[in-house]
Design an enzyme around this catalytic site. Structure first.
Site, PDB file in Angstrom:
ATOM      1  N   ARG A  28      -4.942   8.956  -5.649  1.00 56.93           N
ATOM      2  CA  ARG A  28      -4.566   7.749  -4.918  1.00 56.93           C
ATOM      3  C   ARG A  28      -4.626   7.960  -3.415  1.00 56.93           C
ATOM      4  O   ARG A  28      -4.561   6.990  -2.651  1.00 56.93           O
ATOM      5  CB  ARG A  28      -3.154   7.308  -5.322  1.00 56.93           C
ATOM      6  CG  ARG A  28      -3.046   6.945  -6.800  1.00 56.93           C
ATOM      7  CD  ARG A  28      -1.612   6.632  -7.181  1.00 56.93           C
ATOM      8  NE  ARG A  28      -1.085   5.503  -6.421  1.00 56.93           N
ATOM      9  CZ  ARG A  28       0.195   5.143  -6.430  1.00 56.93           C
ATOM     10  NH1 ARG A  28       1.070   5.823  -7.139  1.00 56.93           N
ATOM     11  NH2 ARG A  28       0.587   4.098  -5.732  1.00 56.93           N
ATOM     12  N   LYS A  58       2.713   3.800   2.603  1.00 52.07           N
ATOM     13  CA  LYS A  58       3.484   4.427   1.523  1.00 52.07           C
ATOM     14  C   LYS A  58       2.907   5.796   1.189  1.00 52.07           C
ATOM     15  O   LYS A  58       1.748   6.072   1.528  1.00 52.07           O
ATOM     16  CB  LYS A  58       3.497   3.527   0.283  1.00 52.07           C
ATOM     17  CG  LYS A  58       2.112   3.216  -0.314  1.00 52.07           C
ATOM     18  CD  LYS A  58       2.263   2.272  -1.494  1.00 52.07           C
ATOM     19  CE  LYS A  58       0.964   2.134  -2.235  1.00 52.07           C
ATOM     20  NZ  LYS A  58       1.074   1.248  -3.403  1.00 52.07           N
ATOM     21  N   HIS A  59       3.713   6.711   0.604  1.00 59.66           N
ATOM     22  CA  HIS A  59       5.097   6.599   0.155  1.00 59.66           C
ATOM     23  C   HIS A  59       5.943   7.514   1.031  1.00 59.66           C
ATOM     24  O   HIS A  59       5.904   8.726   0.838  1.00 59.66           O
ATOM     25  CB  HIS A  59       5.236   7.041  -1.288  1.00 59.66           C
ATOM     26  CG  HIS A  59       4.282   6.392  -2.252  1.00 59.66           C
ATOM     27  ND1 HIS A  59       2.965   6.769  -2.381  1.00 59.66           N
ATOM     28  CD2 HIS A  59       4.477   5.369  -3.135  1.00 59.66           C
ATOM     29  CE1 HIS A  59       2.378   6.028  -3.325  1.00 59.66           C
ATOM     30  NE2 HIS A  59       3.274   5.167  -3.791  1.00 59.66           N
ATOM     31  N   HIS A  70       7.394   8.317 -11.739  1.00 57.61           N
ATOM     32  CA  HIS A  70       7.504   7.267 -12.751  1.00 57.61           C
ATOM     33  C   HIS A  70       8.215   7.804 -13.997  1.00 57.61           C
ATOM     34  O   HIS A  70       8.822   7.047 -14.754  1.00 57.61           O
ATOM     35  CB  HIS A  70       6.116   6.744 -13.156  1.00 57.61           C
ATOM     36  CG  HIS A  70       5.408   6.005 -12.071  1.00 57.61           C
ATOM     37  ND1 HIS A  70       4.734   6.630 -11.061  1.00 57.61           N
ATOM     38  CD2 HIS A  70       5.270   4.674 -11.849  1.00 57.61           C
ATOM     39  CE1 HIS A  70       4.196   5.727 -10.252  1.00 57.61           C
ATOM     40  NE2 HIS A  70       4.512   4.528 -10.711  1.00 57.61           N
ATOM     41  N   ASP A 153      10.211   1.934  -3.567  1.00 60.57           N
ATOM     42  CA  ASP A 153       9.329   1.980  -4.722  1.00 60.57           C
ATOM     43  C   ASP A 153      10.111   1.338  -5.871  1.00 60.57           C
ATOM     44  O   ASP A 153      11.289   1.020  -5.736  1.00 60.57           O
ATOM     45  CB  ASP A 153       8.934   3.429  -5.031  1.00 60.57           C
ATOM     46  CG  ASP A 153       7.558   3.534  -5.664  1.00 60.57           C
ATOM     47  OD1 ASP A 153       7.084   2.522  -6.210  1.00 60.57           O
ATOM     48  OD2 ASP A 153       6.958   4.621  -5.617  1.00 60.57           O
TER      49      ASP A 153
END
Length: 210
Positions: A28, A58-59, A70, A153
């Site tokens: 990413r 971000k982040h 996650h 987030d």
């Protein structure tokens, strides 16, 4: 493409510095060092604004080589100097490029933001995920001089759910300094915030500030 669909805010660019394909965030990220990532971020923020598109950095404070939040809490034990000399550089570049305010007009919204991760960064706050840490927000405001919108987030991610139950995480996120909450389970989070304001745990002035 986004403009043609009526979308005027893009949750990009990714400011995380990663050069190792084994890192969770690598695919990413820009995949380059801090200086190259900073140049990329600066150009992207400027170009998006010229096209009438808001941006989100971000982040924060930088994902590094941490695991996927996650699915659980990530503990980041890097030194503060590492953040100063590397991870903060792309965020500072984005802020310097203009990601420090919200401009609203009849045709477009420049809603530039910083999104905060759920990593526990020990050199900043060893007890609390970054998204819920007032100390991390203080660094962003006072050291990087960011004056725009700070958004969490997703509070439904396991990285924060393992730390605090849903209603407590939403309230703590506001108290820490977040202006917006990204929350899949908003049916739980919104009443929790309203109740905290009603009970005086969160002041109306804090909400007005955001």
């Amino acid at each position: 493409l986004l403009n043609s669909l009526g979308i005027n805010l893009n949750f990009a660019p990714i400011c995380d510095v990663s050069q190792n394909p084994e890192d969770f965030i690598y695919d990413r990220s820009f995949g380059q060092n801090a200086e190259q990532t900073a140049a990329y971020v600066h150009l992207v923020v400027q170009t998006m604004f010229q096209e009438g598109m808001g941006s989100v950095l971000k982040h924060f404070p930088g994902y590094g080589n941490n695991v996927d939040t996650h699915t659980g809490i990530a503990y980041d034990n890097r030194t503060y100097e590492t953040f100063l000399n590397s991870d903060f550089l792309p965020f500072q570049a984005g802020i310097d490029a203009g990601a420090d305010c919200i401009m609203v007009s009849n045709t477009a919204v420049r809603a530039n933001m910083v999104l905060v991760s759920h990593n526990v960064v020990s050199c900043m706050d060893s007890q609390t995920p970054a998204s819920l840490s007032s100390q991390v927000h203080k660094i962003l405001r006072e050291e990087l001089k960011f004056t725009g919108v700070i958004i969490t987030d997703d509070l439904a991610m396991d990285g924060v759910r393992n730390f605090a139950e849903d209603t407590k995480s939403a309230v703590q996120a506001v108290k820490a300094g977040n202006d917006m909450l990204c929350c899949t389970d908003f049916e739980v989070q919104i009443p929790a915030i309203l109740e905290a304001v009603k009970q005086g745990e969160i002041t109306e002035e804090r909400i007005d500030e955001s």
